[in-house]
Scaffold this motif. Sequence first.
Motif, short mmCIF file in Angstrom:
data_model
loop_
_atom_site.label_atom_id
_atom_site.label_comp_id
_atom_site.label_asym_id
_atom_site.label_seq_id
_atom_site.Cartn_x
_atom_site.Cartn_y
_atom_site.Cartn_z
N VAL A 11 0.83 -1.19 0.10
CA VAL A 11 0.08 -0.17 -0.08
C VAL A 11 0.87 1.33 -0.12
N ALA A 12 1.77 1.38 0.76
CA ALA A 12 2.95 2.29 0.81
C ALA A 12 3.62 2.53 -0.47
N GLY A 13 4.02 1.73 -1.04
CA GLY A 13 4.54 1.50 -2.50
C GLY A 13 3.73 2.03 -3.25
N GLY A 14 2.46 1.53 -3.47
CA GLY A 14 1.45 1.93 -4.43
C GLY A 14 1.06 3.49 -4.18
N LEU A 15 1.20 4.03 -2.89
CA LEU A 15 0.68 5.56 -2.84
C LEU A 15 1.90 6.41 -3.36
N PHE A 16 3.25 5.84 -2.91
CA PHE A 16 4.37 6.59 -3.52
C PHE A 16 4.52 6.58 -5.03
N ALA A 22 2.89 11.09 -10.82
CA ALA A 22 2.30 12.63 -10.80
C ALA A 22 3.51 13.75 -11.05
N ARG A 23 4.53 13.54 -10.31
CA ARG A 23 5.83 14.45 -10.42
C ARG A 23 6.39 14.05 -11.94
N LEU A 24 6.27 13.15 -12.38
CA LEU A 24 6.90 12.87 -13.65
C LEU A 24 6.19 13.76 -14.76
N VAL A 25 4.84 13.51 -14.45
CA VAL A 25 3.87 14.32 -15.34
C VAL A 25 4.12 15.70 -15.39
N VAL A 26 4.36 16.13 -14.22
CA VAL A 26 4.49 17.94 -13.94
C VAL A 26 5.80 17.94 -14.70
N ARG A 27 6.67 17.34 -14.46
CA ARG A 27 8.30 17.39 -14.85
C ARG A 27 8.13 17.55 -16.24
N PHE A 28 7.56 16.64 -16.91
CA PHE A 28 7.70 16.78 -18.42
C PHE A 28 6.40 17.17 -19.29
N GLY A 29 5.40 17.13 -18.64
CA GLY A 29 4.15 17.60 -19.13
C GLY A 29 3.80 19.25 -19.11
N ALA A 79 4.37 6.10 3.27
CA ALA A 79 4.21 6.55 1.63
C ALA A 79 4.35 8.30 1.63
N CYS A 80 3.56 8.86 2.67
CA CYS A 80 3.82 10.26 2.80
C CYS A 80 5.34 10.88 2.93
N LEU A 81 5.80 10.24 3.81
CA LEU A 81 7.28 10.50 4.22
C LEU A 81 8.12 10.33 2.86
N LEU A 82 7.96 9.08 2.24
CA LEU A 82 8.64 9.03 0.98
C LEU A 82 8.35 10.00 -0.29
N ALA A 83 6.99 10.38 -0.35
CA ALA A 83 6.92 11.30 -1.15
C ALA A 83 7.18 12.70 -0.95
N VAL A 84 7.24 13.20 0.01
CA VAL A 84 7.69 14.32 0.79
C VAL A 84 9.12 14.46 0.66
N LEU A 85 9.92 13.47 0.91
CA LEU A 85 11.33 13.53 1.23
C LEU A 85 12.19 13.05 0.15
N ILE A 86 11.78 12.09 -0.57
CA ILE A 86 12.37 11.50 -1.91
C ILE A 86 11.64 12.11 -2.97
N GLY A 87 10.38 12.09 -2.97
CA GLY A 87 9.68 12.59 -4.46
C GLY A 87 10.19 13.77 -4.84
N PRO A 88 10.58 14.86 -4.33
CA PRO A 88 10.97 16.05 -5.02
C PRO A 88 12.27 15.82 -5.98
N PHE A 89 13.09 14.66 -5.58
CA PHE A 89 14.19 14.51 -6.21
C PHE A 89 13.80 13.92 -7.56
N VAL A 90 12.67 13.21 -7.69
CA VAL A 90 12.30 13.09 -9.28
C VAL A 90 11.71 14.38 -10.19
N SER A 91 11.15 15.17 -9.25
CA SER A 91 10.99 16.48 -9.85
C SER A 91 12.35 17.44 -10.50
N GLY A 92 13.41 17.09 -9.80
CA GLY A 92 14.52 17.80 -10.23
C GLY A 92 15.02 18.63 -9.22
N VAL A 93 14.31 18.76 -7.89
CA VAL A 93 14.66 19.85 -6.97
C VAL A 93 14.88 19.02 -5.47
#
Length: 154
Positions: A11-16, A22-29, A79-93
């Motif tokens: 569940v945590a992996g799916g939410l992440f 979404a971050r990839l769509v934001v970055r490229f779209g 999942a939230c901690l992963l999305a908030v702390l690791i997710g921004p690196f996917v966006s390039g920040v």
Amino acid sequence: MKERWLPVGLVAGGLFLVNVIARLVVRFGAGSDDGKQITIGLWALFAVGAVMIPVAFWYGRRTQMIRVVGELGLAVVVACLLAVLIGPFVSGVGPFSNGVGLVFRQFFYFVGLSAIGAVVGLLLLMTTGLDYRSQSWKRYIERSGTKPRKIVRR
């Protein structure tokens, strides 16, 4: 041990994963258009809440409510901690590049919408009478509703 914590990890992996997509769509779209970035981010948060509805429904059928709340709560926080702390690196920040306030807002939005989705799923489950407690009461009534055999005296 695996039967208990594997679903929580999935569940945590799916939410992440929803957040990363979404971050990839934001970055490229979306490019540098702030309006599109905010719109995609809000849709991603709603998608996280929508994912929690069937997950809570499925999870609530299997186990007691206190376990559902604890384990799904743990999965959402991880999942939230992963999305908030690791997710921004996917966006390039970096995670704290826009300030600590944004990190806390993302955390509370993610947890809040996940909780709303889980509550909706559990309410649907209870309304249909398919939750763990309703099923155990149903089995009890079926078992105790039959009359015992009368003993024949001779």
